[in-house]
Design an enzyme around this catalytic site. Structure first.
Site, PDB file in Angstrom:
ATOM      1  N   SER A  64     110.050   9.876 -80.769  1.00  0.00           N
ATOM      2  CA  SER A  64     109.959   8.456 -81.119  1.00  0.00           C
ATOM      3  C   SER A  64     111.342   7.865 -81.319  1.00  0.00           C
ATOM      4  O   SER A  64     112.348   8.581 -81.347  1.00  0.00           O
ATOM      5  CB  SER A  64     109.135   8.281 -82.408  1.00  0.00           C
ATOM      6  OG  SER A  64     109.907   8.653 -83.536  1.00  0.00           O
ATOM      7  N   SER A  76     110.578   2.695 -88.412  1.00  0.00           N
ATOM      8  CA  SER A  76     110.502   4.031 -88.998  1.00  0.00           C
ATOM      9  C   SER A  76     109.468   4.081 -90.109  1.00  0.00           C
ATOM     10  O   SER A  76     109.518   3.297 -91.057  1.00  0.00           O
ATOM     11  CB  SER A  76     111.873   4.441 -89.564  1.00  0.00           C
ATOM     12  OG  SER A  76     111.797   5.679 -90.222  1.00  0.00           O
TER      13      SER A  76
END
Length: 263
Positions: free
Chosen positions: A41, A211
Protein backbone atom coordinates in the site's frame (compact mmCIF):
# COMPACT_ATOMS: atom_id res chain seq x y z
CA UNK A 1 27.66 -49.49 -18.35
CA UNK A 2 26.78 -50.34 -14.75
CA UNK A 3 29.53 -48.04 -13.48
CA UNK A 4 28.27 -45.20 -15.69
CA UNK A 5 24.71 -45.67 -14.44
CA UNK A 6 25.90 -45.74 -10.83
CA UNK A 7 27.89 -42.54 -11.35
CA UNK A 8 24.84 -40.85 -12.89
CA UNK A 9 22.63 -41.98 -10.03
CA UNK A 10 25.24 -40.83 -7.52
CA UNK A 11 25.57 -37.47 -9.25
CA UNK A 12 21.82 -36.91 -9.24
CA UNK A 13 21.61 -37.88 -5.57
CA UNK A 14 24.44 -35.48 -4.68
CA UNK A 15 22.63 -32.70 -6.53
CA UNK A 16 19.39 -33.45 -4.70
CA UNK A 17 21.21 -33.41 -1.35
CA UNK A 18 22.93 -30.13 -2.20
CA UNK A 19 19.64 -28.48 -3.16
CA UNK A 20 17.95 -29.90 -0.05
CA UNK A 21 20.58 -28.55 2.35
CA UNK A 22 20.68 -25.22 0.51
CA UNK A 23 16.93 -24.87 1.04
CA UNK A 24 17.25 -25.85 4.71
CA UNK A 25 20.02 -23.29 5.28
CA UNK A 26 18.06 -20.58 3.45
CA UNK A 27 14.95 -21.40 5.50
CA UNK A 28 16.85 -21.27 8.79
CA UNK A 29 18.53 -18.00 7.78
CA UNK A 30 15.14 -16.50 6.88
CA UNK A 31 13.48 -17.76 10.05
CA UNK A 32 16.20 -16.67 12.44
CA UNK A 33 17.45 -13.41 10.99
CA UNK A 34 15.43 -11.90 8.14
CA UNK A 35 11.90 -11.92 6.80
CA UNK A 36 10.98 -10.75 3.29
CA UNK A 37 8.30 -8.09 3.05
CA UNK A 38 6.62 -6.55 0.03
CA UNK A 39 5.00 -3.12 0.32
CA UNK A 40 1.32 -3.52 -0.65
CA UNK A 41 0.00 0.00 0.00
CA UNK A 42 0.92 3.67 -0.26
CA UNK A 43 0.72 4.47 3.46
CA UNK A 44 4.50 4.98 3.76
CA UNK A 45 5.13 7.10 0.65
CA UNK A 46 7.49 8.48 -0.29
CA UNK A 47 9.82 6.56 2.03
CA UNK A 48 8.40 3.27 0.75
CA UNK A 49 6.54 2.81 -2.53
CA UNK A 50 4.03 0.16 -3.53
CA UNK A 51 6.12 -2.69 -4.95
CA UNK A 52 9.23 -2.14 -2.82
CA UNK A 53 10.70 -5.46 -1.69
CA UNK A 54 12.78 -5.52 1.47
CA UNK A 55 14.10 -7.80 4.18
CA UNK A 56 13.10 -7.19 7.78
CA UNK A 57 15.88 -7.42 10.37
CA UNK A 58 14.30 -9.73 12.94
CA UNK A 59 17.27 -9.42 15.29
CA UNK A 60 16.97 -5.63 15.65
CA UNK A 61 14.85 -5.82 18.83
CA UNK A 62 15.16 -9.47 19.86
CA UNK A 63 12.52 -12.16 19.64
CA UNK A 64 8.81 -11.81 20.27
CA UNK A 65 6.15 -14.46 19.93
CA UNK A 66 5.53 -13.13 16.40
CA UNK A 67 9.17 -13.08 15.28
CA UNK A 68 10.25 -16.17 17.21
CA UNK A 69 11.59 -18.93 14.90
CA UNK A 70 9.78 -21.58 16.90
CA UNK A 71 6.10 -22.20 17.56
CA UNK A 72 6.70 -21.40 21.22
CA UNK A 73 9.43 -18.95 22.29
CA UNK A 74 11.83 -20.14 24.98
CA UNK A 75 10.63 -17.31 27.25
CA UNK A 76 7.05 -15.98 27.15
CA UNK A 77 6.57 -12.39 25.98
CA UNK A 78 9.34 -10.41 24.36
CA UNK A 79 13.08 -10.93 24.69
CA UNK A 80 14.35 -7.41 24.03
CA UNK A 81 17.79 -6.96 22.55
CA UNK A 82 17.18 -3.22 22.29
CA UNK A 83 14.23 -0.83 22.34
CA UNK A 84 12.82 0.58 19.11
CA UNK A 85 13.70 4.23 18.61
CA UNK A 86 11.54 7.07 17.38
CA UNK A 87 11.78 7.14 13.61
CA UNK A 88 12.42 3.41 13.12
CA UNK A 89 10.43 1.84 10.29
CA UNK A 90 9.06 -1.39 11.74
CA UNK A 91 7.11 -4.41 10.54
CA UNK A 92 4.70 -5.76 13.14
CA UNK A 93 1.69 -8.02 13.43
CA UNK A 94 -1.63 -6.15 13.67
CA UNK A 95 -2.89 -6.89 17.20
CA UNK A 96 -6.45 -7.71 16.11
CA UNK A 97 -6.33 -8.62 12.41
CA UNK A 98 -3.41 -11.04 12.36
CA UNK A 99 -1.75 -9.45 9.29
CA UNK A 100 1.63 -7.75 8.98
CA UNK A 101 1.81 -3.93 8.86
CA UNK A 102 4.71 -1.54 8.31
CA UNK A 103 4.76 1.94 9.87
CA UNK A 104 7.10 4.39 11.59
CA UNK A 105 7.62 4.51 15.36
CA UNK A 106 6.41 7.91 16.59
CA UNK A 107 5.56 7.41 20.26
CA UNK A 108 7.45 5.42 22.90
CA UNK A 109 5.98 4.14 26.20
CA UNK A 110 4.97 7.11 28.34
CA UNK A 111 4.87 9.61 25.47
CA UNK A 112 1.85 11.76 24.67
CA UNK A 113 0.96 12.04 20.97
CA UNK A 114 -1.51 14.35 19.25
CA UNK A 115 -2.19 15.81 15.82
CA UNK A 116 -3.23 19.46 15.55
CA UNK A 117 -4.09 20.85 12.12
CA UNK A 118 -1.86 18.24 10.48
CA UNK A 119 1.13 18.85 12.76
CA UNK A 120 2.50 16.24 15.12
CA UNK A 121 2.58 17.23 18.80
CA UNK A 122 4.87 15.00 20.86
CA UNK A 123 4.96 15.34 24.64
CA UNK A 124 3.28 18.73 24.32
CA UNK A 125 5.81 20.11 21.84
CA UNK A 126 5.20 20.64 18.10
CA UNK A 127 7.52 18.49 16.00
CA UNK A 128 9.23 20.75 13.44
CA UNK A 129 8.26 20.40 9.79
CA UNK A 130 10.04 22.09 6.90
CA UNK A 131 8.64 22.28 3.35
CA UNK A 132 10.58 19.94 1.07
CA UNK A 133 9.13 20.35 -2.39
CA UNK A 134 6.50 18.18 -4.01
CA UNK A 135 6.29 14.41 -4.41
CA UNK A 136 5.04 13.65 -7.93
CA UNK A 137 3.89 10.35 -9.39
CA UNK A 138 1.71 9.42 -12.38
CA UNK A 139 -2.02 9.05 -11.73
CA UNK A 140 -2.05 5.39 -12.75
CA UNK A 141 -3.17 2.13 -11.09
CA UNK A 142 -0.52 0.72 -8.75
CA UNK A 143 0.30 -2.76 -7.46
CA UNK A 144 -1.80 -5.93 -7.62
CA UNK A 145 -4.87 -4.01 -6.45
CA UNK A 146 -4.43 -1.53 -9.30
CA UNK A 147 -5.51 1.37 -7.10
CA UNK A 148 -4.64 4.86 -8.38
CA UNK A 149 -2.96 7.27 -5.95
CA UNK A 150 -4.76 10.15 -4.25
CA UNK A 151 -3.54 13.61 -5.18
CA UNK A 152 -3.43 17.03 -3.54
CA UNK A 153 -3.97 18.68 -6.94
CA UNK A 154 -7.17 16.81 -7.83
CA UNK A 155 -8.77 16.51 -10.31
CA UNK A 156 -5.97 14.78 -12.22
CA UNK A 157 -6.58 12.89 -15.46
CA UNK A 158 -5.33 9.32 -15.85
CA UNK A 159 -1.60 9.43 -16.50
CA UNK A 160 -1.31 13.00 -15.30
CA UNK A 161 1.05 14.35 -12.63
CA UNK A 162 -0.31 13.45 -9.19
CA UNK A 163 1.23 15.85 -6.66
CA UNK A 164 1.52 15.89 -2.88
CA UNK A 165 3.32 18.56 -0.82
CA UNK A 166 6.29 17.04 1.02
CA UNK A 167 7.72 18.07 4.38
CA UNK A 168 10.78 17.01 6.37
CA UNK A 169 9.79 16.17 9.93
CA UNK A 170 12.48 16.05 12.64
CA UNK A 171 11.78 14.03 15.79
CA UNK A 172 13.21 14.96 19.22
CA UNK A 173 16.04 12.42 18.90
CA UNK A 174 17.26 14.21 15.76
CA UNK A 175 16.07 11.67 13.17
CA UNK A 176 14.36 13.15 10.13
CA UNK A 177 11.99 11.68 7.59
CA UNK A 178 9.66 12.90 4.88
CA UNK A 179 5.89 13.12 5.24
CA UNK A 180 3.23 13.87 2.63
CA UNK A 181 -0.02 15.83 2.69
CA UNK A 182 -2.93 14.91 0.44
CA UNK A 183 -5.72 17.11 1.77
CA UNK A 184 -6.00 19.84 4.37
CA UNK A 185 -8.51 19.19 7.14
CA UNK A 186 -8.38 15.38 6.89
CA UNK A 187 -10.20 13.82 9.91
CA UNK A 188 -6.96 12.42 11.36
CA UNK A 189 -5.24 15.82 11.11
CA UNK A 190 -6.79 16.64 14.49
CA UNK A 191 -6.88 14.03 17.26
CA UNK A 192 -7.23 13.75 21.02
CA UNK A 193 -4.10 13.43 23.14
CA UNK A 194 -2.98 9.80 23.30
CA UNK A 195 -0.77 8.59 26.16
CA UNK A 196 1.27 5.57 25.10
CA UNK A 197 0.94 2.80 27.74
CA UNK A 198 3.95 0.91 29.09
CA UNK A 199 5.13 -1.87 26.81
CA UNK A 200 3.45 -0.44 23.70
CA UNK A 201 4.30 1.84 20.76
CA UNK A 202 2.50 4.46 18.68
CA UNK A 203 2.90 4.08 14.91
CA UNK A 204 2.10 6.39 12.01
CA UNK A 205 2.49 6.25 8.24
CA UNK A 206 4.53 8.87 6.39
CA UNK A 207 1.71 9.39 3.88
CA UNK A 208 -0.35 10.86 6.70
CA UNK A 209 -3.70 11.23 4.93
CA UNK A 210 -3.54 7.72 3.49
CA UNK A 211 -2.53 5.71 6.55
CA UNK A 212 -4.55 3.62 8.97
CA UNK A 213 -2.38 3.76 12.07
CA UNK A 214 -2.32 4.33 15.83
CA UNK A 215 -4.40 7.50 15.47
CA UNK A 216 -7.41 5.21 15.15
CA UNK A 217 -7.94 3.26 18.42
CA UNK A 218 -8.31 -0.50 18.28
CA UNK A 219 -11.74 -0.22 19.89
CA UNK A 220 -12.85 1.77 16.83
CA UNK A 221 -11.49 -0.87 14.46
CA UNK A 222 -8.09 0.75 13.93
CA UNK A 223 -4.54 -0.10 14.92
CA UNK A 224 -4.27 1.60 18.30
CA UNK A 225 -1.21 1.02 20.48
CA UNK A 226 0.98 -1.91 19.43
CA UNK A 227 2.39 -4.13 22.22
CA UNK A 228 6.11 -4.94 22.02
CA UNK A 229 5.38 -8.64 21.59
CA UNK A 230 3.79 -7.91 18.18
CA UNK A 231 6.95 -6.37 16.71
CA UNK A 232 8.64 -8.47 14.03
CA UNK A 233 11.65 -6.39 13.04
CA UNK A 234 13.12 -3.23 11.54
CA UNK A 235 13.14 -2.37 7.84
CA UNK A 236 16.69 -1.30 6.99
CA UNK A 237 17.13 -1.54 3.24
CA UNK A 238 15.07 -1.94 0.05
CA UNK A 239 16.45 -4.80 -2.05
CA UNK A 240 14.59 -3.97 -5.26
CA UNK A 241 11.31 -2.45 -6.38
CA UNK A 242 8.67 -3.09 -9.03
CA UNK A 243 6.20 -0.53 -10.36
CA UNK A 244 4.05 -3.25 -11.98
CA UNK A 245 1.41 -5.71 -10.82
CA UNK A 246 3.99 -8.30 -9.79
CA UNK A 247 7.59 -8.43 -8.59
CA UNK A 248 8.20 -10.88 -11.44
CA UNK A 249 7.61 -8.14 -14.03
CA UNK A 250 11.33 -7.29 -14.18
CA UNK A 251 10.79 -4.70 -16.92
CA UNK A 252 8.90 -2.56 -14.36
CA UNK A 253 11.68 -2.64 -11.74
CA UNK A 254 12.79 0.75 -10.41
CA UNK A 255 16.57 0.78 -10.83
CA UNK A 256 17.06 3.77 -8.57
CA UNK A 257 15.69 1.89 -5.53
CA UNK A 258 17.99 -1.15 -5.57
CA UNK A 259 19.67 -1.55 -2.15
CA UNK A 260 18.34 1.82 -1.00
CA UNK A 261 18.57 2.44 2.75
CA UNK A 262 15.31 3.05 4.62
CA UNK A 263 15.35 6.25 6.69
Amino acid sequence: MADTTAKKDGGIWETVKTVFWALIIAGVFRTLFFQPFWIPSGSMKDTLLIGDFLFVNKMAYGYSRHSCPFSVCPIPGRILASEPERGDVVVFRHPTRGVDFIKRVIGLPGDTVQMQNGQLILNGQPVPQQPDGVFTEPKLPQGPGQIPPRCFNEPVAAGGACEKPRFTETLPNGTSHEVLNIVDGWPLDDTPVYTVPAGTYFFMGDNRDNSEDSRVPAIAGGLGFVPAEYLIGRADRIMFSSAGKSLLYFWTWRGDRFFKAVH
